[in-house]
Design a protein around this motif. Structure first.
Motif, short mmCIF file in Angstrom:
data_model
loop_
_atom_site.label_atom_id
_atom_site.label_comp_id
_atom_site.label_asym_id
_atom_site.label_seq_id
_atom_site.Cartn_x
_atom_site.Cartn_y
_atom_site.Cartn_z
N GLN A 91 -4.89 -2.54 -5.51
CA GLN A 91 -4.37 -1.53 -4.01
C GLN A 91 -2.46 -0.27 -4.01
OE1 GLN A 91 -3.05 -3.78 -0.60
NE2 GLN A 91 -2.36 -2.33 0.75
N LYS A 92 -3.08 0.59 -4.03
CA LYS A 92 -2.03 1.85 -3.97
C LYS A 92 -0.97 1.07 -3.24
CE LYS A 92 -0.80 6.52 -3.65
NZ LYS A 92 -1.26 8.37 -3.29
N SER A 93 0.32 1.34 -4.27
CA SER A 93 1.50 0.74 -3.84
C SER A 93 2.14 -0.55 -3.93
CB SER A 93 2.09 1.60 -2.81
OG SER A 93 2.08 2.69 -3.02
N TRP A 94 1.29 -1.10 -2.94
CA TRP A 94 1.88 -2.78 -2.60
C TRP A 94 0.07 -3.17 -3.32
CZ3 TRP A 94 6.53 -2.38 -1.70
CH2 TRP A 94 6.62 -1.60 -1.19
N ASN A 95 0.73 -5.30 -2.97
CA ASN A 95 -0.63 -5.71 -3.16
C ASN A 95 -1.31 -6.04 -4.09
OD1 ASN A 95 0.48 -6.86 -0.20
ND2 ASN A 95 -0.38 -5.10 0.26
N GLY A 96 -2.56 -6.31 -3.86
CA GLY A 96 -2.97 -6.78 -5.13
C GLY A 96 -3.55 -7.87 -6.18
#
Length: 256
Positions: free
Chosen positions: A59-64
């Motif tokens: 996920q872009k920028s956050w989480n994952g």
């Protein structure tokens, strides 16, 4: 067999530390959280060169989240079942070494009260429902990752300070306790029932140096795996490395 979890807090920015730890600790299976990268930016080649197969949900920028394995890995679930509208990448499930591995990054929930806390509890309820289904299958299964909850006062260096923090609210701890009542075993606390075991130290106010820590990262084991549990620990020293994540890797060992 060694299973580990590590909130890496940005996999590309801390790839050197991850590879260094993998070479040092040599876990067989690793659950990663907070990748902070899109799917096409996951460092697949570097992970492969380190001897691991990988699946990931970015996920872009956050989480994952991601699952690494030295042996074959079969993806079975992307996203938390029953939460199709969840906009965040927080759950990934696979079959590894004849075990079901659920890698999760539960929402933080702060500030309390508010929409983010309500989302945290909704996510917890969906996790409880899925965990119940997994348990009824009777398979060796583990829910592993950053649960963003300190289950008891033993898991936080200063409980009074966190009385209204979403990670320690009574509702949050009750949700975690509901999982345990289903029959899941908290591996680290099972082996160390009376010992403070921290996995997170904030970047502020020299929290790591003062050992002002929290235990946020957990291994919940179904009965078939709990019976194979032989050891557990936290690689606390990794938090002291240059450009470290604010989490340290945690691990358990299972007999075959």
């Amino acid at each position: 067999m060694k299973l580990a979890t590590f909130n890496i807090n940005g996999i590309n920015g801390r790839l050197h530390n991850l590879l260094r730890w993998l070479a040092e600790a040599r876990p067989d299976v690793v659950c990663l959280q907070e990748l902070k990268c899109q799917d096409d930016n996951f460092p697949e080649q570097a992970i492969s060169d380190a001897g691991y197969q990988a699946i990931w949900l970015g996920q872009k920028s956050w989480n994952g989240v991601a699952i690494l394995s030295k042996t074959g890995i079969q993806e079975v679930q992307r996203g938390l079942p029953g939460f199709a509208n969840d906009p965040n990448s927080r759950y990934l499930e696979a079959i590894v070494n004849k075990m079901v591995i659920g890698c999760l990054y539960l929402p933080n929930g702060n500030p309390f009260p508010g929409e983010k806390f309500d989302y945290k509890l909704r996510w917890f309820r969906k996790l409880q429902a899925h965990a119940r289904k997994l348990k009824h299958l009777g398979l060796p299964a583990a829910l592993i990752g950053d649960f963003n909850v300190m289950p008891t006062a033993l898991d936080v260096y200063k409980p009074d300070k966190y009385a209204d923090n979403a990670l320690y609210r009574p509702e949050t701890r009750a949700a975690y306790k509901t999982l345990l009542k289903q029959g899941w075993t908290d591996a680290i606390r099972h082996l160390y029932p009376d010992v403070p075991m921290y996995t997170f130290w904030d970047y502020l106010r020299q929290a790591y140096e003062r050992d002002a820590g929290l235990r946020l990262d957990h291994f919940l084991l179904s009965a078939p795996l709990a019976g194979r549990l032989t050891g557990a620990g936290i690689d606390r020293h990794v938090r002291g490395w240059e450009k470290a994540s604010d989490h340290a890797p945690a691990w358990i060992t299972l007999k075959k």
